[in-house]
Design a protein around this motif. Structure first.
Motif, PDB file in Angstrom:
ATOM      1  N   SER A 129       6.581  -1.181   0.646  1.00 58.00           N
ATOM      2  CA  SER A 129       7.921  -1.061   0.071  1.00 58.00           C
ATOM      3  C   SER A 129       8.361   0.389  -0.157  1.00 58.00           C
ATOM      4  N   ASP A 130       7.440   1.350  -0.094  1.00 58.87           N
ATOM      5  CA  ASP A 130       7.791   2.711  -0.479  1.00 58.87           C
ATOM      6  C   ASP A 130       8.495   2.637  -1.843  1.00 58.87           C
ATOM      7  N   PHE A 131       7.824   1.939  -2.753  1.00 60.12           N
ATOM      8  CA  PHE A 131       8.405   1.585  -4.051  1.00 60.12           C
ATOM      9  C   PHE A 131       8.640   2.820  -4.920  1.00 60.12           C
ATOM     10  N   LEU A 188      -2.603   8.750  -1.761  1.00 59.21           N
ATOM     11  CA  LEU A 188      -1.691   9.900  -1.759  1.00 59.21           C
ATOM     12  C   LEU A 188      -0.782   9.793  -0.547  1.00 59.21           C
ATOM     13  N   GLU A 189       0.431  10.326  -0.687  1.00 59.26           N
ATOM     14  CA  GLU A 189       1.281  10.496   0.492  1.00 59.26           C
ATOM     15  C   GLU A 189       1.388  11.996   0.738  1.00 59.26           C
ATOM     16  N   PHE A 190       0.851  12.420   1.874  1.00 62.48           N
ATOM     17  CA  PHE A 190       0.903  13.844   2.222  1.00 62.48           C
ATOM     18  C   PHE A 190       2.240  14.125   2.887  1.00 62.48           C
ATOM     19  N   ASP A 221       1.301   8.670  -4.577  1.00 66.53           N
ATOM     20  CA  ASP A 221       2.306   9.666  -4.966  1.00 66.53           C
ATOM     21  C   ASP A 221       2.322  10.862  -4.019  1.00 66.53           C
ATOM     22  N   HIS A 222       3.513  11.481  -3.939  1.00 67.73           N
ATOM     23  CA  HIS A 222       3.706  12.593  -2.992  1.00 67.73           C
ATOM     24  C   HIS A 222       2.869  13.804  -3.367  1.00 67.73           C
ATOM     25  N   LEU A 223       2.173  14.319  -2.375  1.00 64.82           N
ATOM     26  CA  LEU A 223       1.418  15.561  -2.564  1.00 64.82           C
ATOM     27  C   LEU A 223       1.955  16.583  -1.573  1.00 64.82           C
ATOM     28  N   LEU A 237       0.806  -1.220   0.000  1.00 65.18           N
ATOM     29  CA  LEU A 237       0.000   0.000   0.000  1.00 65.18           C
ATOM     30  C   LEU A 237       0.844   1.277   0.000  1.00 65.18           C
ATOM     31  N   HIS A 238       2.101   1.156  -0.389  1.00 68.45           N
ATOM     32  CA  HIS A 238       2.956   2.350  -0.419  1.00 68.45           C
ATOM     33  C   HIS A 238       3.858   2.312  -1.659  1.00 68.45           C
ATOM     34  N   THR A 239       3.417   2.925  -2.759  1.00 73.92           N
ATOM     35  CA  THR A 239       4.221   2.938  -3.998  1.00 73.92           C
ATOM     36  C   THR A 239       4.143   4.306  -4.668  1.00 73.92           C
ATOM     37  N   ALA A 255       6.132  15.036   8.962  1.00 72.29           N
ATOM     38  CA  ALA A 255       5.285  13.842   8.942  1.00 72.29           C
ATOM     39  C   ALA A 255       4.936  13.470   7.511  1.00 72.29           C
ATOM     40  N   HIS A 256       4.897  12.151   7.248  1.00 69.65           N
ATOM     41  CA  HIS A 256       4.369  11.658   5.980  1.00 69.65           C
ATOM     42  C   HIS A 256       3.161  10.788   6.296  1.00 69.65           C
ATOM     43  N   LEU A 257       2.049  11.157   5.703  1.00 66.04           N
ATOM     44  CA  LEU A 257       0.799  10.462   5.998  1.00 66.04           C
ATOM     45  C   LEU A 257       0.230   9.870   4.711  1.00 66.04           C
ATOM     46  N   ALA A 287       3.369   6.871   7.641  1.00 58.79           N
ATOM     47  CA  ALA A 287       4.481   6.316   6.876  1.00 58.79           C
ATOM     48  C   ALA A 287       5.779   6.491   7.656  1.00 58.79           C
ATOM     49  N   HIS A 288       6.667   5.472   7.551  1.00 56.05           N
ATOM     50  CA  HIS A 288       7.965   5.490   8.240  1.00 56.05           C
ATOM     51  C   HIS A 288       7.950   6.407   9.470  1.00 56.05           C
ATOM     52  N   PRO A 289       7.243   5.983  10.520  1.00 61.33           N
ATOM     53  CA  PRO A 289       6.998   6.897  11.643  1.00 61.33           C
ATOM     54  C   PRO A 289       8.131   6.977  12.661  1.00 61.33           C
TER      55      PRO A 289
HETATM   56 ZN    ZN Z   1       7.618   9.238   2.709  1.00 58.67          ZN
END
Ligand code: ZN
Ligand code: ZN
Length: 643
Positions: A581-583, A481-483, A430-432, A398-400, A494-496, A528-530
């Motif tokens: 995987s944060d692919f 989305l990754e905030f 994707d990063h927002l 769930l992380h690509t 923070a990455h959410l 994400a990666h907390p």
């Molecule tokens: Zn991140």
């Protein structure tokens, strides 16, 4: 035999189009239906100016030891606010995905960098790369380009590149590819004595009218001379010239546009023209000497072509239109001794370039025909876990990231990548970012992130792929989305992740508000990666961890595994967990994943994660990515050194 595809990527400059068309015409003529040629412009939109700017500066502002790729990114960001490189890499990736070529031909080092990105990391794109260097003398940036073949005009440039560039398999000095009509012509035969034919001079006018008229006047003063003046679109100049030289009938011919320029050049002894890369190359290919008129603002490229003429000795430079007459006079002295010498040298050059386009086309054909079918990944289906409606073991990631932000694969590619391997579900996240919050370390990413304006396109593309992923692979695709809320410190960052979203969310909102909106859409909130990351290069984002008590009720799951990292404290605190995987590129497949025991159904999967029952993690290995990668080895050594 199957049809092979050749893709020619032009970069917004006139000579790129010129050579692309010449090569395409020859390829199509010689290979019939065996080779399909596609010419695509990657210099459109805002990139054109950027590529041109890069060309002018290539290599010059580069810091010592800085790679070409790094420089292009840095310079692009500093000067153009980052739009160039991200646009270029996306365009190149999408064009490749669409055309699936066996051979790609390109003319710009930055395009070469974008192609290099596509073949790194054993990604599934398999194609040969041919770089065609059109610079006359300087070879800015080409020393950093990776390719299977670099095609340059002359042996001097080839030698220089062979010394400086170890990343190219072969450098060929093959001549400059011009349209095949521009072939070398014999020296014009002239009778002796009374029957001697006059010297015929072709003047391709590009200077101001008054200067042009004065120049024609000066040339006409020489004995045994005939002048053909080509005015191009300057129709009025035609009339003015006729008026200025009423007596010169037979000695002066005036033309507007010329259709058969090659034929016209061959019918003359000397050409006077401005230093345009193409026109000079065409004149040289016919073996006729040239007087180049400098003056005005000449670009670096033009200066290069001017130097080329003097180096070859196939003509001379006039530093201003006022000097043309003097140069013509020198050439004609003593019955044209100087002119004959220029002609001899120009013909040498022409013979060297003869058939350059055909030779280049035939190399491309060979490479295309030798290409084997693109390596296909076997349909692995390692994890075929029974009927979708019944409970089973479901492998999910769930992380690509895709090319919509800083990932390497296009959306379609990433779906194929996971689908072929039998994954049951994946989320693209994707990063927002909030543009107003772009800070220091993120500046490097700028342009490689989504902004609010991109979201409608992003969700539309995901909706389409979602259908394809299910129809073709029975794989669930969650739009996400990754905030990125990055502050100046780890504790302020923070990455959410939001998973299974359908509508845009404003990244300028507070994290709590964003959590509310994600859940309002029925999505999952994931930290994400907390915790502290052990892998080199990882930027810690500890904001959510520091405010655990506040955020615990708002977060559905915390990443206990992120690619190679494992965060023990998440387990110790008994927080609901997940791993992903944060692919960003194919080798990241080798990483932590989540296994769910549930039905193959989006709602069932989300519910399983929310309840955090029947959730486990696994370290995934792929037979194609099983070996230790260079990056991994680097990290391991760095880690060992740290102790
Ligand atoms: Zn991140
Ligand atoms: Zn990420």
């Amino acid at each position: 035999m199957s049809v092979k595809d050749v893709l020619i990527l032009t970069g917004g400059q006139e000579e790129h189009h010129y050579v692309a068309r010449a090569v395409r015409d020859v390829l199509e003529e010689e290979s019939g239906t065996e080779i399909r040629v596609e010419v695509r412009e990657v210099g459109q939109g805002g990139i054109e100016g950027w590529l041109g700017w890069i060309s002018g500066k290539l290599g010059k502002g580069k810091a010592k030891g800085e790679t070409l790729g790094r420089w292009i990114r840095r310079a692009g960001i500093e000067v153009l606010g980052s739009s160039g490189w991200p646009q270029l890499r996306r365009l190149v990736a999408l064009t490749l995905e669409e055309t699936r070529p066996e051979v790609v031909v390109f003319f710009h080092p930055a395009v070469g960098m974008a192609l290099q990105e596509r073949v790194q990391d054993r990604s599934e794109a398999g194609f040969q790369r041919v770089g065609v260097v059109l610079e006359a003398e300087d070879l800015p940036g080409w020393d950093g380009v990776t390719a299977d073949l670099l095609w340059v005009a002359d042996e001097g440039s080839a030698k220089e590149l062979r010394e400086k560039n170890a990343k190219v398999k072969e450098v060929v000095a093959g001549g400059w590819p011009v349209r095949p009509t521009f072939e070398p012509a014999e020296e014009r035969k002239k009778g002796a004595g009374k029957n001697r034919e006059p010297f015929r001079i072709l003047y391709l006018i590009n200077s101001r009218r008054r200067k042009a008229i004065r120049t024609v006047e000066k040339i006409l003063q020489f004995p045994d001379v005939e002048v053909t003046a080509v005015v191009g679109k300057e129709e009025e100049l035609k009339g003015e010239l006729r008026k200025a030289f009423p007596e010169s009938q037979g000695k002066l011919e005036i033309h507007g546009w010329v259709k058969n320029l090659a034929g016209m050049i061959r019918a003359h002894d000397l050409v006077v023209t401005k230093p345009g890369t193409i026109s000079v190359r065409e004149v040289l290919a016919t073996g006729r000497p040239t007087i180049l008129v400098e003056g005005g603002k000449n670009s670096e490229k033009r200066k290069g072509i001017c130097r080329l003429i003097t180096r070859l000795g196939g003509g001379a430079l006039a530093e201003s239109p006022g000097e043309i007459g003097m140069r013509v006079g020198q050439a004609l002295q003593g019955g044209g001794v100087g002119l004959r010498e220029w002609g001899r040298r120009a013909r040498q050059e022409a013979v060297r370039s003869l058939g350059a386009t055909e030779r280049l086309a035939s190399r491309i054909t060979q490479m295309a025909q030798a290409a084997t079918e693109t390596q296909r990944v076997p349909e692995l289906r390692l994890m075929h876990h029974g009927h979708p409606g019944k409970k089973g073991l479901r492998m999910v990631d769930l992380h690509t990231h895709t090319i919509f932000s800083d990932g390497r694969l296009t959306l379609r590619e990433i779906v194929d990548f996971y689908g072929r391997r039998g994954f049951d579900a994946m989320a693209v996240t994707d990063h927002l970012v909030d543009r107003r919050r772009l800070l220091g370390k993120l500046a490097n990413l700028s342009g490689l992130v989504l902004t609010v304006d991109d979201l409608p396109d992003y969700f539309r593309a995901l909706a389409e792929e979602k259908n394809r992923a299910w129809t073709k692979y029975r794989m669930i695709l969650f739009p996400g989305l990754e905030f990125n809320h990055d502050g100046l410190t780890a504790k302020g960052s923070a990455h959410l992740l939001g998973v299974d979203l359908h509508d845009p969310i404003d990244p300028a909102l507070s994290l709590k508000e964003i959590c509310g909106q994600i859940r309002g859409q029925g999505g999952l909130t994931i930290a994400a990666h907390p915790h502290h990351m052990s892998s080199a290069g990882g930027q810690d984002t500890l904001y959510l961890w520091e405010r655990q008590d506040e955020f615990r009720p708002l977060i559905d799951a915390w990443e206990i595994g992120n690619r190679d990292d494992l965060f023990n404290p998440v387990g110790l605190k008994r927080l609901p967990l997940i791993a992903g995987s944060d692919f960003h590129k194919p080798k990241h497949l080798t990483s932590w994943k989540t296994l769910l025991w549930c039905e193959k159904d989006p709602e069932a999967m989300k519910e399983c994660i929310r309840r955090n029952k029947d959730v486990s993690i696994t370290l995934y290995r792929d037979h194609r990515f099983g070996g230790e990668s260079e990056e991994r080895e680097e990290k391991r050594t760095a880690f060992e050194r740290k102790g």
